[in-house]
Design an enzyme around this catalytic site. Sequence first.
Site, short mmCIF file in Angstrom:
data_model
loop_
_atom_site.label_atom_id
_atom_site.label_comp_id
_atom_site.label_asym_id
_atom_site.label_seq_id
_atom_site.Cartn_x
_atom_site.Cartn_y
_atom_site.Cartn_z
N HIS A 1 -11.19 -25.15 -15.74
CA HIS A 1 -10.39 -24.12 -15.06
C HIS A 1 -10.84 -23.86 -13.63
O HIS A 1 -10.62 -22.77 -13.10
CB HIS A 1 -10.37 -22.82 -15.86
CG HIS A 1 -9.17 -21.95 -15.56
ND1 HIS A 1 -7.93 -22.46 -15.33
CD2 HIS A 1 -9.04 -20.59 -15.44
CE1 HIS A 1 -7.07 -21.47 -15.11
NE2 HIS A 1 -7.73 -20.33 -15.15
N HIS B 1 -14.33 -17.19 -15.42
CA HIS B 1 -13.34 -17.85 -14.57
C HIS B 1 -14.05 -18.58 -13.43
O HIS B 1 -14.82 -17.97 -12.70
CB HIS B 1 -12.40 -16.79 -13.95
CG HIS B 1 -11.00 -16.86 -14.46
ND1 HIS B 1 -10.58 -16.15 -15.56
CD2 HIS B 1 -9.92 -17.55 -14.02
CE1 HIS B 1 -9.29 -16.40 -15.77
NE2 HIS B 1 -8.87 -17.25 -14.85
N SER C 1 -14.27 -12.39 -14.76
CA SER C 1 -14.42 -12.81 -13.37
C SER C 1 -15.89 -12.99 -13.01
O SER C 1 -16.74 -12.23 -13.48
CB SER C 1 -13.80 -11.76 -12.43
OG SER C 1 -14.12 -12.02 -11.08
N TYR D 1 -1.50 -17.07 -20.37
CA TYR D 1 -2.47 -16.15 -20.97
C TYR D 1 -2.08 -15.73 -22.38
O TYR D 1 -0.94 -15.88 -22.81
CB TYR D 1 -2.62 -14.90 -20.09
CG TYR D 1 -3.42 -15.15 -18.84
CD1 TYR D 1 -4.74 -14.73 -18.72
CD2 TYR D 1 -2.87 -15.85 -17.75
CE1 TYR D 1 -5.48 -14.98 -17.58
CE2 TYR D 1 -3.60 -16.10 -16.61
CZ TYR D 1 -4.91 -15.66 -16.53
OH TYR D 1 -5.65 -15.91 -15.41
N ASP E 1 -20.57 -37.81 -1.50
CA ASP E 1 -19.65 -36.67 -1.40
C ASP E 1 -19.59 -35.84 -2.68
O ASP E 1 -18.86 -34.85 -2.75
CB ASP E 1 -18.24 -37.13 -1.00
CG ASP E 1 -17.57 -38.03 -2.03
OD1 ASP E 1 -18.15 -38.28 -3.10
OD2 ASP E 1 -16.45 -38.51 -1.76
N SER F 1 -22.42 -34.50 -3.65
CA SER F 1 -23.57 -33.62 -3.42
C SER F 1 -23.11 -32.28 -2.85
O SER F 1 -22.23 -32.23 -1.99
CB SER F 1 -24.53 -34.28 -2.42
OG SER F 1 -24.94 -35.55 -2.86
N THR G 1 -23.31 -31.70 1.07
CA THR G 1 -22.40 -32.35 2.03
C THR G 1 -21.03 -31.69 2.01
O THR G 1 -20.61 -31.10 1.00
CB THR G 1 -22.25 -33.84 1.72
OG1 THR G 1 -21.70 -34.00 0.40
CG2 THR G 1 -23.58 -34.56 1.83
#
Length: 777
Positions: free
Chosen positions: A191, A300, A351, A576, A709, A711, A714
Amino acid sequence: MAKRTFSTLETFLIFLLVLMTAVTVALLSLLFITSGTIENHKDSGFPATQSSPTTQSSPTILGSTASQGLTITSGSRTTQAPPVITTPDPPLFQNFSGYHIGVGRADCTGQVADINLMGYSKTGQNAQGILTRLYSRAFIMAEPDGSNRVVFVSVDIGMVSQRLRLEVLNRLQSKYGSLYRRDNIILSGTHTHSGPAGFFQYTVFVIASEGFSNRTFEYMVTGIVKSIEMAHKNMKPGKIFINKGIVEGAQINRSPSSYLQNPESERARYSSNTDKEMVVLKMEDLNGAELGLLSWFAIHPVSMNNSNHLVNSDNMGYASYLFEQEKNKGYLPGQGPYVAAFASSNLGDVSPNILGPRCVNTGESCDNANSSCPIGGSSTCIAMGPGEDMLNSTQIIGRIIYQRAKELYASASQEVTGPLAAAHQWVNMTDVTIQLNSTHTAKTCKPALGYSFAAGTVDGFGSLNFTQGTTVGDPFWDSLRDQILGKPSEEIKQCHKPKPILLHTGELTKPHPWHPDIIDVQIITIGSLAITAIPGELMTMSGRRLREAVQTEFATNGMQNMTIVISGLCNVYTHYITTFEEYQAQRYEAASTIYGPHTLSAYIQLFRGLAKAIATDTVANLSRGPEPPFFKQLIASLIPNVVDKAPIGKTFGDVLQPPKPTYRLGEVAEVTFVGANPKNSAENQTHQTFLTVEKYEAASATWQIVHNDASWETRFYWHKGLQGHSNAIIQWHIPDTAQPGTYRIRYFGHNRKQDFLKPAVILPFESTSSTFEVVTT
């Protein structure tokens, strides 16, 4: 009701909305072909004796007798199943206690530019580069004699779409025959709201994605299948250990007023308005060598907010990153044999923005039923994470999750033993009759979205002036909807009460259905562990009720002390799932409960039926259910492919802004290159990364890659110019752990070229910056 007035801005936005809607409908009508575009996907889920389920107009599932009457015929034409090329199963060693265990991880990033990010449904939030790669992590468990096996796959994407699952099943059937099927494979999305969209087939999601991207769809399907293939090849005898524990300081409930709608007596049974428990599975071979970690936790992945434009896996992905980097020492991110997945759970109202919602213009709390501020309304009520920015917040929350998982993993000593089982049904969720008690029944509804759906949440507000908690419609918006889409029927309005319907999606079928009717319900069991595959986002209390009901059903039928895991965002996305009481408040989550107020009761009933079938060994008697459709022709991305161009006198990859000669620890090394559209790299995968940071090793006179990329140190930014021109900016945020020495940054890309009257071709290129020194002082 007082007369509604509109500001100049609102009037302008309304005009734009009407115009955009009219254009969208016209485009959809022109670009879609609405006849002969549906396929039912054949699979080999159960033997032929189970493939002729009872058909009736309104399926009723009484208590735990859910095995009867779940099928509504779809009326879709079918096509022939693909030819089966069976891959031999690796020989299994049988004389041991435990399971054959296989783990696999594969890249499933898709395109990282010119595509909408999936989750916030925010117009203009298109990908413009990459922070981290996205991965599919697969776990296969088989009994010692190989008679039964189950598969769980956690994927770094917003959610699993029905189209994605059907295509994955189709390709696995082509390669493995009946070994991997709809009943024994769970696909679960983490998600993250920072992954690419465009992999859906239902019209609501196609519009939200700004079109279907076959480029991204194929990349994701290939990655998921590859992770399962890797796990299949890597299977070895081993053991699984389980542990559970509380995670503190990582989450809050973003709809506390909705939670309070639940009965006080029920709330009193719990110490928190979120589920804080993490479940961890530790996997190792018979020699004690570690294979992987699989865990579930409710949160989330929205630490990265809706202003973000870099593809990444958010907080749960960062937890996986930390765990895998620790176990795969010496490997670059995304590489190495150890696999650690942090899967989603009942995260609907949970959240990570733990400082809570505040009015950004005044600083006061807006933790109220409408999530609204006195000045600015809902658009100024935003929940904040604990960090100095969203990236820092992502890492803080991810590290909390990782650290607790590490503790639980280290102390896991309870072995999981027992047989494996799986149960699955397709269900027409728009027409389920629920037995509420001995005298009363209720029904689910055709899908619809309420007004508060357009309000968004405190983690990401909507773009128009809608408010959470809206229980009365607005004549203006109702009239606008009726003129463009037609009026919702009295049946759907009555069924969804007290939801005021904004979009009656269940009654909209052009160019294709706007929401799914047919959904998956599924349980797999590994000894005393049951994993429930939920096709949406359960609220905290919804998860508790479903978990308890399934556990009780198992116990009633002789399977005591089962651990029930809620696994979210599985197999097909249906928004939901609130409790009946939370539905009455009509905040964002309730307005997005698309099958009406009794959705949760229907799911509880359905999952109890699956649990009973497993416990009583009657899975063979379950009806298969109506197969979901597979739409052939979908509208392509609204963002066209453009031929890449380099400035006059330059070529792709040329350095426009070199790095400085020297950097200290903690500073940011940055290089600007002549760029090309990164989405080309999702078609031509010549390079597996957009960048590398390399260190020169004098002893061997070689350059060693220290970052790619994937990592977190970066960043790859793509800046789109005019007429095919673009720049690529690569940053390396030099960590305090970096070794002093000589470094360089390399850029790998693909440019689209098209000569006159010839088809476009995609060509790889690469480039290297000048060297620079990293020093400690």
